[in-house]
Design a protein around this motif. Structure first.
Motif, mmCIF file in Angstrom:
data_model
loop_
_atom_site.group_PDB
_atom_site.id
_atom_site.type_symbol
_atom_site.label_atom_id
_atom_site.label_comp_id
_atom_site.label_asym_id
_atom_site.label_seq_id
_atom_site.Cartn_x
_atom_site.Cartn_y
_atom_site.Cartn_z
ATOM 1 N N GLY A 1 2.352 7.083 15.773
ATOM 2 C CA GLY A 1 3.293 6.073 16.259
ATOM 3 C C GLY A 1 2.881 4.670 15.875
ATOM 4 N N LEU A 2 3.884 3.815 15.836
ATOM 5 C CA LEU A 2 3.709 2.423 15.428
ATOM 6 C C LEU A 2 4.129 1.528 16.577
ATOM 7 C CD1 LEU A 2 5.372 2.904 11.955
ATOM 8 C CD2 LEU A 2 2.926 2.607 12.380
ATOM 9 N N ILE A 3 3.417 0.423 16.720
ATOM 10 C CA ILE A 3 3.699 -0.503 17.811
ATOM 11 C C ILE A 3 4.001 -1.873 17.219
ATOM 12 C CG2 ILE A 3 2.802 -1.500 19.943
ATOM 13 C CD1 ILE A 3 0.617 0.789 19.753
ATOM 14 N N ALA B 1 -3.624 6.726 9.680
ATOM 15 C CA ALA B 1 -3.128 7.115 8.357
ATOM 16 C C ALA B 1 -2.947 5.890 7.465
ATOM 17 C CB ALA B 1 -1.812 7.875 8.494
ATOM 18 N N GLY B 2 -2.511 4.788 8.050
ATOM 19 C CA GLY B 2 -2.279 3.573 7.272
ATOM 20 C C GLY B 2 -3.571 2.950 6.764
ATOM 21 N N THR B 3 -4.636 3.063 7.557
ATOM 22 C CA THR B 3 -5.936 2.561 7.106
ATOM 23 C C THR B 3 -6.416 3.396 5.924
ATOM 24 O OG1 THR B 3 -6.465 1.825 9.326
ATOM 25 C CG2 THR B 3 -8.313 2.096 7.816
ATOM 26 N N GLY C 1 4.255 11.652 11.742
ATOM 27 C CA GLY C 1 5.042 10.499 11.297
ATOM 28 C C GLY C 1 5.014 10.423 9.783
ATOM 29 N N ASP C 2 5.913 9.644 9.226
ATOM 30 C CA ASP C 2 6.033 9.608 7.773
ATOM 31 C C ASP C 2 4.741 9.199 7.056
ATOM 32 O OD1 ASP C 2 8.704 10.507 7.187
ATOM 33 O OD2 ASP C 2 9.403 8.726 8.223
ATOM 34 N N ILE C 3 4.014 8.256 7.627
ATOM 35 C CA ILE C 3 2.787 7.820 6.931
ATOM 36 C C ILE C 3 1.779 8.960 6.887
ATOM 37 C CG2 ILE C 3 1.069 5.986 6.719
ATOM 38 C CD1 ILE C 3 2.671 4.464 8.888
ATOM 39 N N GLY C 4 1.713 9.751 7.964
ATOM 40 C CA GLY C 4 0.816 10.906 7.988
ATOM 41 C C GLY C 4 1.200 11.926 6.928
ATOM 42 N N GLN D 1 0.812 -1.218 0.000
ATOM 43 C CA GLN D 1 0.000 0.000 0.000
ATOM 44 C C GLN D 1 0.847 1.270 0.000
ATOM 45 O OE1 GLN D 1 -2.132 -0.948 3.726
ATOM 46 N NE2 GLN D 1 -1.468 1.042 4.481
ATOM 47 N N CYS D 2 2.162 1.123 0.116
ATOM 48 C CA CYS D 2 3.058 2.291 0.111
ATOM 49 C C CYS D 2 3.468 2.575 -1.330
ATOM 50 C CB CYS D 2 4.279 2.028 0.981
ATOM 51 S SG CYS D 2 3.854 1.728 2.693
ATOM 52 N N ILE D 3 2.548 3.152 -2.113
ATOM 53 C CA ILE D 3 2.787 3.282 -3.552
ATOM 54 C C ILE D 3 3.747 4.411 -3.894
ATOM 55 C CG2 ILE D 3 0.506 2.319 -4.101
ATOM 56 C CD1 ILE D 3 -0.214 5.317 -4.859
ATOM 57 N N HIS D 4 4.123 5.231 -2.900
ATOM 58 C CA HIS D 4 5.054 6.335 -3.143
ATOM 59 C C HIS D 4 6.462 5.796 -3.367
ATOM 60 C CE1 HIS D 4 4.788 5.540 1.170
ATOM 61 N NE2 HIS D 4 6.055 5.880 1.246
ATOM 62 N N ASN D 5 7.349 6.657 -3.839
ATOM 63 C CA ASN D 5 8.712 6.205 -4.102
ATOM 64 C C ASN D 5 9.645 6.614 -2.964
ATOM 65 O OD1 ASN D 5 8.713 8.882 -4.598
ATOM 66 N ND2 ASN D 5 9.835 8.770 -6.513
#
Lengths: 118, 421
Positions: free
Chosen positions: B262-264, B146-148, B170-173, B52-56
């Protein structure tokens, strides 16, 4: 003489770049870059900024597949590029690396498939 | 995928999770000579969160080229396929024990148990949800991690909202701020509780600054409004003890709140197996081989500690994969027991222990932003290593190489610290 402070976006290191520009806005020196790519980035960013676009394309079955421009395009064309991407309808059978649009918006970049249908 | 007979109930190395860590560990174990390898993946494809991380921006270290997430995953998927490494999809591991018996479940086989020579934990991490953040207000639709949201937009093709506020930088945000903007949403603000961003500087630049999206530091969401759907959020600045200053409160109309807080590491299996965890990383305590305190059980990737870059995940997975092969061959070879301690400014190290005298790369994170500071490694009062660092930030994982020379010598303890100039 003018100065611009930039954050390099070429790699995750994110160097802070100090660019000196002459009266015409042409970069004359770059400091703070850890590698030569940072210098190139700073010079391009001050004259003709470029960005790679990544997005998704809708398939004919309603699913989406990920795509990218295979090189950076002028930053001012990013939203036009998104319009082109969102007009496309492609086969869900597309394979990684397939070219969907050559010379998108008249640039050197092609729109290519980066992943399989989820 | 290699054919697996129903009768086969033991494997040399079993890897829990088919994301970037699991695939890289499997490939490394294969390349170290092991053939009896199985990857277990709960999703319907290999690749994990990279899909799902389609960015480069992936792969610069590992492959020397800039790849998108799906491309990076695809490269590893090809390596797994080319080697004929066995994997099962749609298969959930529900338990492991200290004797390395692993229990899993899927539609074809029901519940089944596998006897494993070694186990590599590669389950990744998950996001901190609203329930863990204590935000006051109503509970309407329109609040996503953000990941959802990233999964909805990039894999399902749905837009989760039009007017967006993002809590957490965070980066995903940051990546989602850009992604939602490109797809026509209006991102009103990114609020960060801390006085610095948790994301990479390049992402602030290319995801926020490129689109004039404001980043408010030392600011948090104090209330969510709306009955059926989010209608607005109230944000306020916080003081140095991170308590909201309510006199600064203002309300931002929006229909969506994204959380990037944050990620756990996802360690339920690890805990159930009785494997000791590090209270700071929320991952297992490991030695330089990435072996946990339970013999023959290894861990790598975001289940061990949250990484900034997938390239580092792959690097760590290679250590775990090759160490697992040495373990099942009885070649682990322990000739030291050195604890790595920290000073508070260094928040944690991975590994936490070193059990063999060889050059070891130690990953660490710092607790705050430090400028022109020194990273110092000491044994007692003896300085073994001192290096000036222009800038250290909690959002950026650092490494230091401890050489065999530094590890030799008396005393079972080395200390990593940050000293100010």
């Amino acid at each position: 003489m003018k100065e611009r402070i930039l954050t390099c976006i070429i790699c995750p290191r994110g160097c802070t770049l100090r660019v000196t520009l002459d009266e015409a806005g042409v970069p004359t020196s770059v400091e703070g870059n850890a590698c030569p790519r940072g210098k190139t980035y700073a010079e391009t960013e001050c004259t003709a900024p470029m960005r790679t676009v990544t997005s998704t394309v809708r398939c004919t079955d309603g699913s989406v597949i990920p795509v990218k421009t295979d090189r950076a395009i002028p930053k001012r064309l990013v939203f036009d590029c998104m319009k082109e991407i969102n007009l496309l309808r492609v086969s869900p059978e597309c394979a990684v690396g397939d070219i969907l649009i050559e010379h998108i918006l008249g640039t050197d970049a092609s729109l290519v498939v980066t992943g399989k249908k989820p | 995928m290699a054919y697996l007979s129903d009768e086969k109930i033991s494997f040399g190395i079993v890897i829990v999770g088919g994301g970037p860590a699991g695939m890289a560990a499997a490939v490394a174990a294969y390349d170290a000579g092991e053939r009896d390898i199985l990857i277990l993946e709960r999703d319907n494809a290999l690749g994990g969160i990279l899909r799902q991380c389609i960015h480069n921006g992936f792969g610069l270290h590992r492959f020397g080229e800039e790849l998108t997430g799906p491309e990076y995953a695809y490269k590893y998927e090809r390596m797994v396929e080319e080697r004929g490494i066995a994997y099962m999809l749609d298969t959930m591991v529900i338990g492991i024990d200290k004797e390395r018996n692993l229990t899993a479940v899927n539609r074809d086989r029901g519940i089944f148990t596998i006897k494993c020579g070694a186990i590599i934990l590669a389950m990744g991490c998950r996001e901190r949800p609203r329930g863990a953040l204590n935000i006051a207000g109503t509970r309407p639709a329109g609040i996503y991690t953000a990941g959802t949201a990233q999964k909805y937009v990039n894999m399902k093709g749905y837009m989760p909202g039009r007017e967006v506020v993002i809590l957490g930088s965070g980066d995903i945000g940051l990546i989602m701020a850009r992604r939602m903007t490109l797809e026509g949403a209006s991102v009103k603000a990114v609020c960060e509780l801390m006085p610095y961003s948790g994301g990479l500087a390049r992402n602030i630049e290319q995801c926020l600054n490129d689109f004039d999206i404001p980043l408010y530091l030392s600011t948090t969401v104090v209330e969510i409004h709306g009955k059926e759907r989010v209608e607005a959020v109230t944000v306020a600045e916080v003081d140095e003890r991170r308590r909201p200053k309510l006199e600064t409160a203002r309300t931002i109309p929006c229909d969506t709140l994204l959380l990037s807080c944050g990620l756990i590491p996802e360690n339920e299996l690890t805990k159930d197996a009785g494997i000791p965890l590090d209270a700071i990383t929320n991952g297992a305590v490991v030695n330089g081989d990435r072996e946990t305190d339970v013999e023959g059980i290894f861990a790598c990737g975001n289940v061990l500690h949250v990484h900034d870059l997938v390239d580092y995940v792959s690097e760590e997975a290679v250590i775990a994969g090759t160490s697992a092969v040495r373990y099942i061959r009885g070649e682990s070879g322990r000739d030291a027991d050195i604890a790595l301690k920290t000073d508070g400014r260094v928040r944690y190290t991975v590994p936490q222990r070193i059990t063999s005298l060889k050059d070891t790369v130690v990953y660490f994170r710092v607790a705050d932003v430090y400028k022109d500071a020194y990273l110092v490694v000491k044994r007692g009062e003896e300085v073994l290593y001192k290096r000036k660092k222009q800038k250290l930030a909690p959002g950026e994982m650092e490494t230091v190489k401890l050489t065999e020379e530094m590890l030799k010598g008396d005393g079972g303890e080395l200390r990593l610290s940050i000293e100010m100039a």
